[in-house]
Scaffold this motif. Sequence first.
Motif, PDB file in Angstrom:
ATOM      1  N   SER A 126      68.130  50.478  19.882  1.00 26.66           N
ATOM      2  CA  SER A 126      68.016  51.351  18.702  1.00 26.66           C
ATOM      3  C   SER A 126      68.393  52.790  18.997  1.00 26.66           C
ATOM      4  CB  SER A 126      66.582  51.298  18.160  1.00 26.66           C
ATOM      5  OG  SER A 126      66.192  49.977  17.880  1.00 26.66           O
ATOM      6  N   GLU A 129      70.274  54.811  16.124  1.00 24.84           N
ATOM      7  CA  GLU A 129      69.436  55.173  14.981  1.00 24.84           C
ATOM      8  C   GLU A 129      68.458  56.288  15.337  1.00 24.84           C
ATOM      9  OE1 GLU A 129      70.126  52.131  16.158  1.00 24.84           O
ATOM     10  OE2 GLU A 129      69.654  50.565  14.691  1.00 24.84           O
ATOM     11  N   ILE A 152      67.282  54.391   9.708  1.00 24.13           N
ATOM     12  CA  ILE A 152      66.222  53.640  10.382  1.00 24.13           C
ATOM     13  C   ILE A 152      65.682  52.545   9.475  1.00 24.13           C
ATOM     14  CG2 ILE A 152      63.856  53.829  11.236  1.00 24.13           C
ATOM     15  CD1 ILE A 152      64.610  56.501  12.456  1.00 24.13           C
ATOM     16  N   ASN A 882      61.619  52.024  16.144  1.00 28.15           N
ATOM     17  CA  ASN A 882      62.511  52.930  15.423  1.00 28.15           C
ATOM     18  C   ASN A 882      61.736  54.012  14.679  1.00 28.15           C
ATOM     19  OD1 ASN A 882      64.684  51.507  16.317  1.00 28.15           O
ATOM     20  ND2 ASN A 882      65.188  50.566  14.353  1.00 28.15           N
TER      21      ASN A 882
END
Length: 978
Positions: A126, A129, A152, A882
């Motif tokens: 991730s 993001e 996200i 996230n």
Amino acid sequence: MTRLGCWLAVASLVALTGLADAGSNCSAADATRNCIDGLVVPIWRPFLDLTTQDRVIRGVLYFFVIAYMFLGISIVADRFMSSIEVITSMERTIVVKRPGLDPMAVQVRIWNDTVSNLTLMALGSSAPEILLSIIEVIARGFEAGDLGPNTIVGSAAFNLFMIIAICVVVIPKGEIRRQKHLDVFCVTATWSIFAYVWLYLILAFFSPGEIEIWEGLLTFIFFPLTVGTAYMADIKIIQNRFLPHRYRRGSHGQMIATEAEEMKMLENGSPQGAADPALKAFEEHRQEFIELMREIRKQNPHITPTELQKQAEYEMISRGPKSRAFYRVQATRRLIGGGDIVKKRIDKEHNKALDALVQSQEKQLRDNTCKIFLDPAHYTVLESVGSFDVVVGRDGGPEGLTVMVDYFTEDGTANAGSDYIPVKGTLTFYPEDKHQKVTIEVVDDDVFEEDEHFYLRLTNLRVRTKDGIIIDPTRIGGLPVAQLEMPNTATIMILDDDHAGVFGFDHDHFQVVENCGHLSLQMKRHSGARGKVVIPFRTVEGTAQADKHFEMKEGEIVFEDNQTEATIDIGIIDTEQYERSDYFYIELSPPIWAKKMNDLSRIQERFQRRMERKRGSSVASESKDSNTDTALAPTDKSTRAASVDLLQPSSDPRRSSQSNSPHLTSRFRNRLGSWIAGMKGGDDEVTTSLTPSQLEIAEMGKPRLGEFTKCQITIRESKEFQGIVDRMIKNANTRIMLGTHSWREQFMEALVVSAGDDDDDDEEGDDGEDKEPEEPGCMDYFMHVLTVPWKLTFATIPPTDYLGGWATFVVAIFMIGVLTAVVGDLASQFGCWVGLKDAVTAISFVALGTSVPDTFASKVSAVQDKYADNAVGNVTGSNAVNVFLGIGIAWSMAAIYHWNKGTKFLVDPGNLGFSVLIFCVEALLCIAVLVLRRSKRVGGELGGPPALRWMTSMFFCSLWLMYLLLSALEAYCIIPGF
């Protein structure tokens, strides 16, 4: 299905673009809100009052540039994930104490799988993001933006709905995948939903429109809480320490908890949580590898050891446990023409072995030295052999070379003249000669004695040139043109064959490996080899059980006249255990002298010669022996009578002559009867002619057992099998597959194109044979050419061997940050050209671009893994991380900044809050469906009956489309929001 999902996503983007044209902005300012200079990329001027054609051209151009940037992010994320895999694959050595066995040192990972998946693995997956959210806040002067937070949420929606929808239907027909670590999945799924519920609360409930410091910091603190609770669930600390257990005894005597799925206890009944979790994982992985080895052997029972090892290595690495990082890197490399990671690494190791073999052959070819050697260097001959040849060999050296070497015999325990005829001379090897022989004669006497030996030595090696000059080969200079190979002495063992022999094993303990199939245990006969002797034997159980671990056997070994060796063959059953130390015994019974020799007249002749030597040396001794014989005769009367009964029937007139034989035990008379019974015609006359002294000689020469008559056979694990398992455990550590050692290796990989194998294809053909290596296709070359600039750029990142992977980690995440900043600017400006708001661009286009590598990785892991943890469980974990990292860090920084300035950090909850609420509701539905699929009707989260799998997949796809559509409609004020 993967391609179908991608086309569905592209169609959704086109629909959203049309929606932007059809709808109206909520205010006039919204039309140009994203038409500003970015942090890195300035906007393409002019940007106001553009024609439709200009907007389309710029939109298409930006679309392809952003797609190319996403490709670059995927490639650098490949390097980033490789460093994470190397870091999390670090191992430590633990010593396991085992009752009754030596301690065993095993290598186990330092990082717990759950912890690594939720920390570094989630960060690697991730990173775009998370970094986009942080960079956007910094680029806007610590003001809130729409691109980062919505990316996200949009990425979480795509991961949960579309990725799982694809994974559900790609499972092979008739198979299912279910979560192995259900406790961990429940924890991460709960945190993933709570993360977005919490995001909605801080947006619209606690302090609507404002983010306070405590809200941002608490959001970040939820991250270590997520990791801690997942770790506790993984090691089952609550179940093992605080909850009561109910146990039942399994079929193998172990204690099994009835309330937990697949929770097994140790043999003594103690909870499994008391053991080291790392050791437990090691043992589980090893057992999986052993089962795979058995499967390969069943499919290919006649495979050679070399091919077995190569096939097993590939199968175990391909089918063994891997991390999400491995699948992510593998998906990216196949996409850009990097080929199969596992195949390339195995081929590389195989080529190293071939290079070593070639170098060894070249070294041998460079060797121009002529070698003189004994072939063999040990001889065993019978005393009655007469003469035999000792072979001296020659190998290598320059052509046209004549070599001379002297030889001579030397006494050991055998004496020259009385035991053998000494020899001395010179052997000449002409250029065409490869072997020469030395003939030695052995003296055959009639005296019982121990086995003896003597030596034949080679010395004084010299070379004769073409001119007839004899020189020392070691003084020519450089490498010697000729040399004596060690050993330069042959040992000749003379077995005395005037005795029936002493029988036994060389040692009282032997070891065999379980995969040998059968044991050939050698019996030796020394101190004589006269006559036919039968040795009864039998196997006796120890810890090894008959017909389960070895073949139960009882029989006889027959030694023919002059035979000195024989073997006992026992079948060994391969149970394919990683470790074992079972044993059984082979016992020998007293020998039976079946037949001494064909012509008994020889024993009489030898006896006469022996008696003459005795009379000449000591007449008094013979007189004393005669008196002793007379004195002992009455005491042995009953014994002699019993012996005669065994030799002849009671009516036989020769009974009286046999009864006069002194010094004979009943046991010997029994064997002597067997010997006489085996004679041919005319034995009656010979038997009656045997005097008591002759029978005494026969007693001295009878067969007997030696020192080792009972041998313990220990069955140990197959080192080949154990070695392959250990090697696979080591190689299954994907650190070896993904790691790099040097910049040279990285640049070579960047410039080489390989075939990108289809993940759905089996690695073997229908007949079980390996497929031929595939050549790169047109698409492979196209993707390679397209990505070569990125590959060469990221080949400058330090190799993973440097600083344990941390150097790669730091440099790669910096490059991801730079590219993410560029993508953020381009994506915002792309929305300016096509009329999309940042919120809509984020949840659709940007979220799709950051999630494509994860999609391919999850699809491959769903097909190849035995369980669904990598495909499903890591999605929920990443979604939670996230929010806690991307939102927690970015908004905490902004809130602290504004607090320091005396202002407030304002965040409009409108579209973001609505999008989060829609996602939370649909996420609950998705998780509920996954839980329901674990019922008996389906059996697991992925796969199952065709109808149900397609219904589930279409339902998840509809959830994503509904989320996308409702969020876009609210963004353009077509439906009311908050």
